[in-house]
Design an enzyme around this catalytic site. Structure first.
Site, mmCIF file in Angstrom:
data_model
loop_
_atom_site.group_PDB
_atom_site.id
_atom_site.type_symbol
_atom_site.label_atom_id
_atom_site.label_comp_id
_atom_site.label_asym_id
_atom_site.label_seq_id
_atom_site.Cartn_x
_atom_site.Cartn_y
_atom_site.Cartn_z
ATOM 1 N N ARG A 133 -10.273 -7.562 -12.956
ATOM 2 C CA ARG A 133 -11.058 -8.071 -12.019
ATOM 3 C C ARG A 133 -12.240 -7.343 -11.631
ATOM 4 N NH1 ARG A 133 -6.097 -8.268 -8.349
ATOM 5 N NH2 ARG A 133 -6.103 -6.346 -8.963
ATOM 6 N N LYS A 178 -8.208 1.257 3.870
ATOM 7 C CA LYS A 178 -8.017 -0.289 3.552
ATOM 8 C C LYS A 178 -6.741 -0.038 4.659
ATOM 9 C CE LYS A 178 -6.872 0.233 -0.625
ATOM 10 N NZ LYS A 178 -6.573 0.062 -2.198
ATOM 11 N N ARG A 226 -15.255 -4.276 -4.394
ATOM 12 C CA ARG A 226 -14.150 -5.004 -4.679
ATOM 13 C C ARG A 226 -14.114 -5.768 -5.818
ATOM 14 N NH1 ARG A 226 -14.026 -7.208 1.403
ATOM 15 N NH2 ARG A 226 -16.258 -7.965 0.512
ATOM 16 N N LYS A 246 1.011 -1.163 0.015
ATOM 17 C CA LYS A 246 -0.126 0.067 -0.033
ATOM 18 C C LYS A 246 0.933 1.213 0.267
ATOM 19 C CE LYS A 246 -3.776 -2.633 0.904
ATOM 20 N NZ LYS A 246 -2.968 -3.924 1.026
ATOM 21 N N ARG A 273 -5.088 -5.920 -12.966
ATOM 22 C CA ARG A 273 -3.665 -6.467 -12.274
ATOM 23 C C ARG A 273 -2.885 -6.639 -13.587
ATOM 24 N NH1 ARG A 273 -1.894 -9.777 -8.151
ATOM 25 N NH2 ARG A 273 -2.834 -8.110 -7.000
ATOM 26 N N GLU A 329 -2.274 0.041 -5.849
ATOM 27 C CA GLU A 329 -1.289 -0.654 -5.090
ATOM 28 C C GLU A 329 -0.182 -1.394 -6.068
ATOM 29 O OE1 GLU A 329 -2.933 -4.005 -2.763
ATOM 30 O OE2 GLU A 329 -4.532 -2.650 -1.953
ATOM 31 N N ASP A 342 -1.564 -2.920 -9.461
ATOM 32 C CA ASP A 342 -3.313 -2.716 -9.617
ATOM 33 C C ASP A 342 -3.680 -1.156 -9.921
ATOM 34 O OD1 ASP A 342 -3.332 -5.149 -8.570
ATOM 35 O OD2 ASP A 342 -3.996 -4.951 -6.560
ATOM 36 N N ASN A 387 2.018 -4.873 -5.849
ATOM 37 C CA ASN A 387 2.110 -5.934 -5.090
ATOM 38 C C ASN A 387 3.211 -6.705 -5.265
ATOM 39 O OD1 ASN A 387 -0.951 -6.677 -4.322
ATOM 40 N ND2 ASN A 387 -0.999 -5.536 -6.193
#
Length: 325
Positions: free
Chosen positions: A235, A170, A243, A135, A220, A291, A283, A293
């Site tokens: 997604r 979050k 979400r 994050k 993603r 984000e 993301d 990852n």
């Protein structure tokens, strides 16, 4: 035996630290894709879970088990007898333990530092795993992001929402959409939400302006050694949820990268490469990075199946070019 000696002997070994392999869904597990690729290349596979790691007299060890994998949804792995072996006996060590990123995870990265110093290629680098919180790391690229604040104080979040309206809050250490809240400044439950997620103003959280393009999917984008794959997995949220995480009922659809996606990758990719983050997932919602990852990015299997890619193959090609560690 160091990495050069192992290569000369033609006996390459790839280890993996992951959550229990018996519980994975092979059709969408990126770690499984990596293991299949390593095995295809003739690597001996060694399986570990986080509690298997240890240090003795300055050398990193693990209780590891020989692993064989099969692309069979009903019978996908076999494990041999456990052995205590040095992590420096591995050519590549895939650190694929899912978050939460807690102190047990941090302590593991200290052990992996010793393995890296001894010549094992750890993916991703232990220091990068510690430094590039999934994050917080986006704050290094504000030009790519919507307005974002990290704070533990509810009143800061309330002030943010008063300025930006509908927002998403979050935790900093979760994954898969867990404990993510969407809230408006006039939400009658706002104080309870903030009290809960900040643990009464004692834990840092991230708040971001809501991005309405989430209805078209949370993309993603996978990067190998700083370079993006040509397609992303969008997604798309399920009914009644904002979400897009597949773990929360979202559905995946492959899409080509847009010009803006490629621009974002161009902003982030060089820094990932500089830090030794060989495999990462960005993301992106709409035009904005949300984000980065680096612990256990997913979506290899879905993109490979839809577009005939071999992303794990690209990863191991990159690792062969980077070695020795």
């Amino acid at each position: 035996m160091d990495s050069q000696d192992r290569s000369a002997a033609g006996n390459r070994a790839t280890g993996v630290i992951m959550d229990p392999i018996a519980g994975i869904k092979t059709y969408k597990d990126s770690t499984f894709a990596m293991l299949l690729e390593a095995q295809r290349r003739g690597h001996a596979l060694w399986y570990m879970e986080l509690p298997d790691l240890m240090v003795a007299d300055g050398r990193a060890f693990a209780r590891m088990r020989p692993l064989t994998v099969r692309d069979d949804a009903d019978d996908w792995f076999s494990l041999g007898e456990a052995q205590s072996r040095g992590l420096d006996e591995l050519d590549v060590l895939l650190m694929r333990k899912d978050p939460p990123f807690d102190m047990a995870y941090v302590y593991a990265t200290y052990i992996l530092d010793l393995a890296e110093q001894a010549g094992t290629r750890v993916v991703n680098r232990p220091q990068a795993l510690r430094d590039a919180n999934e994050k917080c790391f986006i704050t290094r690229f504000p030009q790519c992001c919507v307005p974002t604040t990290i704070t533990s104080r509810s009143r800061d979040i309330e002030a943010f929402m008063a300025t930006h309206g509908l927002s998403v809050v979050k935790p900093l250490g979760g994954m898969g959409g867990d404990s993510i809240f969407q809230a408006r400044p006039d939400d009658p439950n706002l104080k309870v939400i903030l009290e809960t997620i900040t643990r009464s103003d004692s834990e840092l959280v991230m708040v971001q302006r809501y991005i309405p393009e989430i209805t078209a999917g949370d993309k993603r984008i996978l990067l190998v050694n700083g370079e993006p794959q040509p397609y992303a997995l969008a997604r798309i949220p399920g009914a009644g949820d904002f979400r897009g995480n597949l773990a929360k009922g979202g559905t995946g659809k492959g899409v080509p990268l847009s010009d803006r996606d490629r621009w974002i990758c161009g902003q982030v990719g060089p820094e990932l490469k500089r830090r030794g983050i060989v495999f990462a997932g960005l993301d992106v919602i709409g035009d904005y990075l949300t984000e980065i990852n680096v612990t256990s990015p997913t979506c290899i299997r879905e993109l490979d199946a839809e577009f005939g890619l071999n992303i794990a193959g690209d990863l191991f090609d990159a690792l062969e070019q980077l070695e020795p560690a």
